[in-house]
Design an enzyme around this catalytic site. Structure first.
Site, PDB file in Angstrom:
ATOM      1  CE  LYS A  10     -38.444  35.836  48.057  1.00 19.89           C
ATOM      2  NZ  LYS A  10     -39.736  36.617  47.559  1.00 19.89           N
ATOM      3  CG  PHE A  58     -47.147  43.147  48.428  1.00 22.80           C
ATOM      4  CD1 PHE A  58     -45.502  43.189  48.645  1.00 22.80           C
ATOM      5  CD2 PHE A  58     -47.693  43.464  47.337  1.00 22.80           C
ATOM      6  CE1 PHE A  58     -44.818  43.449  47.397  1.00 22.80           C
ATOM      7  CE2 PHE A  58     -46.836  43.835  46.223  1.00 22.80           C
ATOM      8  CZ  PHE A  58     -45.716  43.790  46.350  1.00 22.80           C
ATOM      9  NE  ARG A  86     -36.309  38.581  36.271  1.00 23.87           N
ATOM     10  CZ  ARG A  86     -36.755  39.176  37.390  1.00 23.87           C
ATOM     11  NH1 ARG A  86     -36.229  39.075  38.616  1.00 23.87           N
ATOM     12  NH2 ARG A  86     -38.209  39.623  37.657  1.00 23.87           N
ATOM     13  CB  THR A  92     -43.456  37.193  40.853  1.00 24.27           C
ATOM     14  OG1 THR A  92     -42.436  37.934  40.618  1.00 24.27           O
ATOM     15  CG2 THR A  92     -43.924  37.598  42.413  1.00 24.27           C
ATOM     16  NE  ARG A 103     -40.112  33.347  42.501  1.00 25.06           N
ATOM     17  CZ  ARG A 103     -39.765  34.551  42.037  1.00 25.06           C
ATOM     18  NH1 ARG A 103     -39.915  34.777  40.934  1.00 25.06           N
ATOM     19  NH2 ARG A 103     -39.065  35.371  42.863  1.00 25.06           N
ATOM     20  CG  ASN A 113     -42.043  34.417  45.657  1.00 20.85           C
ATOM     21  OD1 ASN A 113     -41.197  34.672  46.479  1.00 20.85           O
ATOM     22  ND2 ASN A 113     -41.958  35.312  44.518  1.00 20.85           N
ATOM     23  CG  HIS A 116     -35.208  38.435  45.752  1.00 22.54           C
ATOM     24  ND1 HIS A 116     -36.045  39.340  45.350  1.00 22.54           N
ATOM     25  CD2 HIS A 116     -33.916  39.181  45.317  1.00 22.54           C
ATOM     26  CE1 HIS A 116     -35.248  40.471  44.961  1.00 22.54           C
ATOM     27  NE2 HIS A 116     -34.089  40.257  44.956  1.00 22.54           N
TER      28      HIS A 116
HETATM   29  P1  CMP Z   1     -39.429  39.008  45.165  1.00 23.72           P
HETATM   30  O1  CMP Z   1     -38.835  38.461  43.892  1.00 23.72           O
HETATM   31  O2  CMP Z   1     -38.563  38.701  46.188  1.00 23.72           O
HETATM   32  O3  CMP Z   1     -39.792  40.701  45.097  1.00 23.72           O
HETATM   33  C1  CMP Z   1     -40.629  41.169  45.908  1.00 23.72           C
HETATM   34  C2  CMP Z   1     -41.518  40.268  46.594  1.00 23.72           C
HETATM   35  O4  CMP Z   1     -42.847  40.753  46.890  1.00 23.72           O
HETATM   36  C3  CMP Z   1     -41.863  38.996  45.736  1.00 23.72           C
HETATM   37  O5  CMP Z   1     -40.821  38.177  45.510  1.00 23.72           O
HETATM   38  C4  CMP Z   1     -42.936  38.244  46.302  1.00 23.72           C
HETATM   39  O6  CMP Z   1     -42.550  37.538  47.637  1.00 23.72           O
HETATM   40  C5  CMP Z   1     -43.732  39.609  47.088  1.00 23.72           C
HETATM   41  N1  CMP Z   1     -44.775  39.859  46.368  1.00 23.72           N
HETATM   42  C6  CMP Z   1     -45.023  40.435  44.857  1.00 23.72           C
HETATM   43  N2  CMP Z   1     -46.139  40.593  44.625  1.00 23.72           N
HETATM   44  C7  CMP Z   1     -46.942  40.229  45.627  1.00 23.72           C
HETATM   45  C8  CMP Z   1     -48.361  40.218  45.767  1.00 23.72           C
HETATM   46  N3  CMP Z   1     -49.160  40.699  44.800  1.00 23.72           N
HETATM   47  N4  CMP Z   1     -48.735  40.085  47.006  1.00 23.72           N
HETATM   48  C9  CMP Z   1     -48.165  39.542  48.102  1.00 23.72           C
HETATM   49  N5  CMP Z   1     -46.601  39.467  47.942  1.00 23.72           N
HETATM   50  C10 CMP Z   1     -46.089  39.800  46.578  1.00 23.72           C
END
Ligand code: CMP
Length: 139
Positions: A10, A58, A86, A92, A103, A113, A116
């Site tokens: 990212k 979000f 994963r 996450t 992460r 984070n 993805h």
């Molecule tokens: P990703 O694995 O790319 O899938 C969805 C993305 O949404 C996640 O990683 C984060 O970047 C974002 N995300 C998930 N939960 C939250 C949250 N509670 N607040 C903000 N961003 C989030």
């Protein structure tokens, strides 16, 4: 079985020049980078990619964070690649991620984070096709 998964490094991570260190963690875990490109996502692309989250509070912020700078999109291949990736990424929320995961080491926040990864074989197939033609994937 040998699987493929879609990975995205990212903007928060490309900005901090972490592509190589993150790729090393994938390779050390036995994942092979069989396709990779550095691109800038448009709002339309990022919005479509994260369509499943469009009702989440979000969503707008996620889309803007994913378009804030270049990303590296990649296909990782290996035995059980989806779960393996994963476990290399960690949870996450970096506060909940196991030590030594991408992460835990690199994420700035639950949103920024760093990476993805696809969460199921069905999503992996759809997410790979979103970014790559078959001819761009070279195992
Ligand atoms: P990703 O694995 O790319 O899938 C969805 C993305 O949404 C996640 O990683 C984060 O970047 C974002 N995300 C998930 N939960 C939250 C949250 N509670 N607040 C903000 N961003 C989030």
């Amino acid at each position: 079985a040998t699987e493929r998964t879609l990975s995205i490094i990212k903007p928060d991570a490309t900005r901090r020049n972490l592509t190589g260190r993150i790729n090393a963690l994938f390779e050390e875990a036995g994942l092979r980078i069989v396709a990779q490109k550095r691109i800038r996502l448009s709002d339309l692309q990022a919005g479509a990619f994260y369509e499943v989250h469009k009702e989440r509070p979000f969503y707008a912020s996620l889309v803007s964070s994913m378009t804030a700078g270049p990303v590296v999109v990649q296909v990782l291949e290996g035995e059980g690649a989806i779960l393996k990736n994963r476990s290399v990424m960690g949870a996450t929320d970096p506060k909940k991620a196991e030590p030594n995961t991408v992460r835990a080491q690199f994420a700035e926040s639950i949103e920024a984070n760093s990476v993805h990864g696809s969460d199921s074989p069905e999503n992996a197939a759809a997410e790979i096709a979103f970014f790559f033609a078959g001819t761009e994937i070279l195992p």
